[in-house]
Write a protein that holds these residues in place. Sequence first.
Motif, mmCIF file in Angstrom:
data_model
loop_
_atom_site.group_PDB
_atom_site.id
_atom_site.type_symbol
_atom_site.label_atom_id
_atom_site.label_comp_id
_atom_site.label_asym_id
_atom_site.label_seq_id
_atom_site.Cartn_x
_atom_site.Cartn_y
_atom_site.Cartn_z
ATOM 1 N N ASP A 326 0.835 -1.203 0.000
ATOM 2 C CA ASP A 326 0.000 0.000 0.000
ATOM 3 C C ASP A 326 0.871 1.255 0.000
ATOM 4 O OD1 ASP A 326 -2.535 1.356 0.155
ATOM 5 O OD2 ASP A 326 -2.075 1.817 2.241
ATOM 6 N N ASP A 327 1.979 1.193 0.757
ATOM 7 C CA ASP A 327 2.897 2.335 0.944
ATOM 8 C C ASP A 327 4.202 2.056 0.198
ATOM 9 O OD1 ASP A 327 4.376 4.477 1.837
ATOM 10 O OD2 ASP A 327 4.472 3.844 3.914
ATOM 11 N N ASN A 328 4.356 2.388 -1.068
ATOM 12 C CA ASN A 328 3.356 3.068 -1.832
ATOM 13 C C ASN A 328 3.284 2.462 -3.235
ATOM 14 O OD1 ASN A 328 1.421 5.035 -2.421
ATOM 15 N ND2 ASN A 328 2.949 6.425 -3.232
ATOM 16 N N GLY A 359 10.769 10.054 -2.640
ATOM 17 C CA GLY A 359 10.061 9.846 -1.387
ATOM 18 C C GLY A 359 10.599 10.633 -0.223
ATOM 19 N N HIS A 360 10.030 10.279 0.916
ATOM 20 C CA HIS A 360 10.271 11.045 2.136
ATOM 21 C C HIS A 360 10.702 10.146 3.279
ATOM 22 C CE1 HIS A 360 6.182 9.555 2.023
ATOM 23 N NE2 HIS A 360 6.282 9.428 3.322
ATOM 24 N N HIS A 361 10.797 8.823 3.018
ATOM 25 C CA HIS A 361 11.235 7.932 4.091
ATOM 26 C C HIS A 361 12.722 8.097 4.344
ATOM 27 C CE1 HIS A 361 7.600 5.853 2.551
ATOM 28 N NE2 HIS A 361 7.391 5.645 3.822
ATOM 29 N N GLY A 362 13.387 8.733 3.458
ATOM 30 C CA GLY A 362 14.822 8.900 3.537
ATOM 31 C C GLY A 362 15.523 7.693 2.986
ATOM 32 N N GLU A 388 -1.022 8.414 -2.594
ATOM 33 C CA GLU A 388 -0.283 7.749 -1.526
ATOM 34 C C GLU A 388 -1.220 6.899 -0.675
ATOM 35 O OE1 GLU A 388 2.516 10.349 0.376
ATOM 36 O OE2 GLU A 388 3.175 8.823 1.791
ATOM 37 N N HIS A 389 -0.902 5.618 -0.574
ATOM 38 C CA HIS A 389 -1.662 4.651 0.246
ATOM 39 C C HIS A 389 -3.127 4.682 -0.171
ATOM 40 C CE1 HIS A 389 1.361 6.099 3.596
ATOM 41 N NE2 HIS A 389 1.963 5.844 2.440
ATOM 42 N N VAL A 390 -3.393 4.394 -1.428
ATOM 43 C CA VAL A 390 -4.722 4.676 -1.973
ATOM 44 C C VAL A 390 -5.697 3.500 -1.916
ATOM 45 C CG1 VAL A 390 -3.860 6.494 -3.507
ATOM 46 C CG2 VAL A 390 -3.972 4.136 -4.349
ATOM 47 N N PHE A 476 -0.839 -2.329 9.107
ATOM 48 C CA PHE A 476 0.499 -2.782 8.708
ATOM 49 C C PHE A 476 1.349 -1.654 8.124
ATOM 50 C CE2 PHE A 476 -1.813 -6.921 8.478
ATOM 51 C CZ PHE A 476 -1.100 -7.551 9.485
ATOM 52 N N TYR A 477 1.013 -0.428 8.459
ATOM 53 C CA TYR A 477 1.823 0.723 8.035
ATOM 54 C C TYR A 477 3.280 0.508 8.463
ATOM 55 C CZ TYR A 477 3.325 5.683 8.253
ATOM 56 O OH TYR A 477 3.977 6.881 8.117
ATOM 57 N N HIS A 478 4.197 0.594 7.511
ATOM 58 C CA HIS A 478 5.632 0.411 7.758
ATOM 59 C C HIS A 478 5.932 -0.943 8.396
ATOM 60 C CE1 HIS A 478 6.593 5.011 7.583
ATOM 61 N NE2 HIS A 478 6.078 4.530 6.476
ATOM 62 N N ALA A 479 5.192 -1.958 7.936
ATOM 63 C CA ALA A 479 5.366 -3.307 8.489
ATOM 64 C C ALA A 479 5.439 -4.331 7.369
ATOM 65 C CB ALA A 479 4.204 -3.636 9.423
HETATM 66 ZN ZN LIG Z 1 5.592 5.383 4.585
#
Ligand SMILES: [Zn+2]
Length: 541
Positions: A326-328, A359-362, A388-390, A476-479
Amino acid sequence: MRVRTLLTSLGVAIGLAAPVAQSGPWFGTPLPPPLNDPRQPVMKYDDGFAPLPAAFPHRPGRGDELLDGAALKKDHRRIVDFSLESLAAGDTVWGRRAATPSFMHTIEWTVNAFKAAGLENAAVETYPVPGTMWVPQSWRVQLVGDTAFGAGTETVTLQSAFPQPGGVTIPGGSLTAPVIFVGHGTDADLAGREVAGKIAVVHVRPEPSLFGSAEQGVAAKLASKGALGVVNAIEGPGNAQYIDPRFACGKAPCFIVGGQDAWFLQQVIGKAANAGVLDRLKMTLALASDETSNLRAANGVAIVRGQSARRLIINAHADGYFQGGDDNASGLAVLVGLARYFAKQPPPKHTLMFVASGGHHGPGNGPAALVAAHPELKDNTLLVINLEHVAYLDVVRGKTRAANNIGMVWETSVTESAKAVGVTNESPFLFDLWSRAPRCFGVATYQAAGPGVSGDLGGYRALNAPMTQMIQSGTFYHASGDVYEQVPAEGLERAARFHAYLVEQVDGAPEALVAAGKGTPYTSSLGECGSNGAVSRSSQR
Ligand SMILES: [Zn+2]
Ligand SMILES: [Zn+2]
């Protein structure tokens, strides 16, 4: 001395022999399972209860088939496969992490798709990444075995444990210290608890995800109070891995453990306290990490040339942790689908710029690098739309209690989770368009929209253009549970068709309507939903 120690241990062992002998190792608590295979979903999916269908008849000659769920899902598969390439390569923080080979392959694939679709100026635009990238080399989180917890109690490794960004190599490789449970880590929870010199365990409730969790920043607070390390124990399904800097604690070794490891850990802490042997409960943390430097990341860009040089930017970040279904991968698949679709439409009024961002996660910030590399965008951009995460299939708490996990057994829903709609300038026209997302396209959103836009848009603020998006962050965001299967084809199609409509409507509207701020008098001239969910104005173009 030795005899006395032996006698003391015997005394404890004899004293506890009766209660623990009946229950076995770790007070009879079943040992936690291994890490969920990150190539497989944590959740169950049932074809008999498939996601809500997406039923959009095709308009002849309009390229509507390019936005079909099956077509989008094919790209989604390809994007997730870049993450699996990273896993197979042995990357520890695997996925499509900016500046890594799998990320660069994702950007190259996207730009090739832009070219093949006939977009102009398709290019991989690399940029230097300031600073360094944290890379863990090896780690281990263990509960140290002790017969005080039952005969045959051996050291247990919590296999879902994942180190959090910034943790440096522990001198000597590992540290062992007593455990202290701090609840949710609020000041009330910490009252009367001394964490200095101990490994603190925090109960983290991702409600609805790590993004919204109240325990953000607790790990860092505990480290500042002298905790030698922190274990964030997730209340979540299965035994997944998680990574999120909001649960890190600077250079100290901090970890997140998945739901089943978290349950075992908390069970054992409670039982040890009840048995009066909590002071003997110790954990061992091991961590070796590195910082890499002189990195380059990239954005992938292309345009559909319009009659004017004014820009409408459509962005999706290409980076992500683990499978990042989902991300992303969801947003990127929709971006590529929309690029193909708009390449087949009559030329738009404004130039459409498609951006697969670093992106922005670095490490680095893709949109900020894009803005710096394209001065022509400043004060010349009509709107920035972020994908994003749609289309995350909602995970909800079920109706039965889990025997080896915290709380209820989690279930997969047949609907996508609701997304927060943001319009930075609160343009009444844009809100009116967004109100069509649920009504005409079946997109699940919150009932109220506002000016807030989290996620990848931060780097675009320098353009002085309004920005809009819908976004959510689920269980499960960032999982490692954010997998391919969690994103339904139907949800991708709903998102893609709505965004095609959004772009068409914005492109065809007077610019003043898009730029108008909150409270500007506005009368809707949008028609009702048409056969494709599209309303009358778009079919006139
Ligand atoms: Zn993220
Ligand atoms: Zn994201």
